[in-house]
Design a protein around this motif. Structure first.
Motif: not given
Length: 595
Positions: A388-416
């Protein structure tokens, strides 16, 4: 507040006609004391019954015409105010929908509800009264003073002395009231927030026998609201007595001066009655103006609160995706779509890639995710597990871009993901949240949220895959079974299966199941996973769970620990070399059970 007035543009005609008809009504009202004076000075003095009757008919005609003007003004002002409030409510709702999760987390749901309901209602009342009375009341006040000068200039000097004093009282109280009313609305926000939490968490509160503490918490918030409302009420309550003192003092002086001038033969008795009527009209209108100012003050405070939400800009900007990204983004929607676009799992770019991702919630003191890097191929099933609180939901919430990353990037089909239009990226991803949410209507209507063009066969297939056949087809009305607000006529497991079916109807390229089977038994959970696997084709699936059994057959398992990746691999690899995964797995399946 002034910026909100742009929503009145569509009601310019009504905004002009309402005060004009009110001014017309006021003009006829100002003539009535002169008619009364003529009745006394001419008709009664000369005992001319015919003249009295004619003047009474004239007075009735003035009243009737004034009534028609008043009703017309009421119609136009109500139409403008209601239309303005409707437009504002629509725009505010649309703006709230455009805000990112970060802004909504910061502002709070209870505050947004108050802005949409109580605040807009106050603004509507303020606009309505403003159009009806703001020009009428000053017109009557100054018009009565001018008419008094036409009757007798010396006696009318009383009006010149009284009106400025009344204006100081009225506007002084208004200036003091505005910040107090703002505090009243802030306290109301807090009470609404406590009430909402209690109603949503009533089962938890009763389970832990916390009713007395929550009652006490509510009473404290309510007492704070009552105190500030009493203060505002006391300030507002000064309005009527102070204005009555000034008006009645002026009336005494007027009668004294008027009686002397009548005794001297300068004035007639009817003229004195007319002057008394005019000062009475001023009293009535100033009381109305005082109430108007109180209402407008509340409206301004509420309007400023609404404007602050409207001025809140989303921290998430819409992206612009290239043409080749559009075709890539549509993968997985249907099997025929894959053939038409010519896409296959042989494409080099991964379905999802995290590259040195750092993420922190707004206002948080530390990162929720640190240095996250991994890739997922098209068609893979990925398990995400951790405490609990390890960041599981936070991680998958970045894929549909519910939140934006602070650094780095998340890519879907090779596109940020930041380069995709939000509608496009969220059309690619289908997500089932931790909390199962159904909307009032029918099961069919809820499933069509996933794909508005879905056929009945599409819906049946999704229902079968979600193991919800007994929920839907076991009911009398099938797909047309009524869903009450928040799906309260279904159990937790039934709601979870229906929300999974809603996500499966759209056949997304990426499916995220965020601990969405927690209410299901192990057998149903296993059948669900098998059905999703058979249905998926090129669908990339993320399964977030705290159950090791739910993810142990995944192609790849990501183990999170305090926002960092503790291990990535298959079940066998992690069981052999990842201490965090071993602890989780053996806490659910003791070693002796494996032997």
């Amino acid at each position: 507040m002034l910026k909100l007035l742009k929503y009145m543009k569509a009601y310019r005609k009504e905004s002009i006609c309402a005060p004009l008809f009110k001014l017309l009504e006021a003009s006829f009202e100002l003539l009535v004391p002169l008619v009364v004076a003529k009745i006394i000075d001419v008709g009664i003095k000369n005992q001319d019954v015919g003249y009295i009757i004619r003047m009474c008919l004239l007075m009735a005609a003035l009243g009737l015409i004034g009534l028609v003007c008043s009703i017309t003004a009421q119609y136009f002002s109500a139409k403008a105010a209601v239309g303005f409030a409707t437009k504002l409510r629509h725009e505010l709702f649309a703006h709230i929908q455009s805000l990112s999760f970060s802004e909504m987390d910061t502002i709070g749901t209870s505050t947004l509800i108050t802005r949409m309901t109580s605040d807009i209602n106050q603004v509507q009342s303020g606009v309505n009264l403003f159009l009806r009375l703001f020009m009428r009341s000053p017109f009557i006040v100054f018009g009565a003073m001018i008419m008094a000068f036409t009757v007798d200039a010396k006696a009318a000097l009383v009006f010149v002395a009284v009106i400025p004093v009344l204006c100081v009282i009225v506007f002084g109280i208004m200036l003091i009231s505005i910040p107090v009313y703002r505090k009243v609305q802030d306290r109301l926000d807090q009470v609404v927030g406590v009430t909402r939490e209690n109603l949503q968490g009533v089962r938890v509160i009763r389970a832990f026998c916390k009713e007395p503490q929550e009652v006490r918490k509510f009473e404290e918030g309510n007492e704070a609201l009552v105190k500030i409302q009493i203060l505002s009420g006391r300030i507002s309550a000064l309005m009527n007595p102070l204005t009555y003192i000034v008006i009645n003092g002026g009336l005494l002086v007027l009668l004294y001066v008027g009686a002397g001038r009548v005794d001297q033969g300068i004035l007639l008795q009817g003229s004195v009655v007319a002057l008394v009527n005019y000062i009475s009209q001023i009293l009535v209108e100033l009381v109305k103006l005082a109430n108007l100012i109180i209402t407008v003050t509340k409206a301004i405070a509420c309007g400023n609160r609404i404007q602050s939400i409207m001025e809140t800009e989303s921290s998430m900007t819409d992206g612009t995706m290239p043409e080749e990204g559009v075709s890539a983004g549509n993968t997985g929607s249907t099997a025929s779509g894959n053939r038409k676009s010519g896409l296959s799992s042989a494409l080099p770019e991964p379905a999802v890639a995290f590259e040195n991702v750092q993420f922190r919630y707004k206002g948080a003191g530390a990162d929720s995710l640190s240095d996250i890097s991994f890739t997922v191929k098209k068609g893979e099933t990925v398990g995400v597990i951790g405490g609990t609180g390890s960041g599981k939901t936070s991680l998958v919430s970045l894929i549909p871009r519910f939140y934006d990353v602070r650094e780095g990037c998340v890519k879907v089909n090779g596109i940020d993901v930041r380069k995709y239009p939000l509608e496009t990226i969220r059309g690619i991803v289908g997500i089932v949240m931790q909390k199962a949410v159904l909307f009032q209507g029918t099961i069919r209507e809820n499933l069509l949220w996933g794909n508005e063009n879905a056929t009945e066969e599409d819906m049946r297939e999704a229902i079968r895959a979600a193991q919800a056949e007994d929920v839907v087809f076991g009911a009398k009305d099938g797909l047309d079974t009524v869903v009450e607000q928040e799906g309260r006529n279904f159990s937790g497991g039934q709601k979870q299966r229906l929300t999974i079916a809603r996500a499966l109807v759209r056949r997304p390229a990426i499916l995220i199941l965020d601990d969405s089977a927690s209410a299901l038994d192990f057998v149903t959970d296993a059948k669900l996973r098998q059905a999703v696997k058979e249905l998926s084709g090129q669908m990339t699936v993320f399964i977030v769970s705290q159950r090791a059994s739910s993810i142990q057959h995944a192609d790849k398992i990501i183990v999170l620990d305090d926002g960092e990746i503790a291990g990535i691999g298959t079940h066998e690899e992690l069981l052999a070399g990842c201490e965090v995964y071993q602890e989780t797995y053996y806490s659910q399946f003791p070693k002796e059970d494996q032997e």
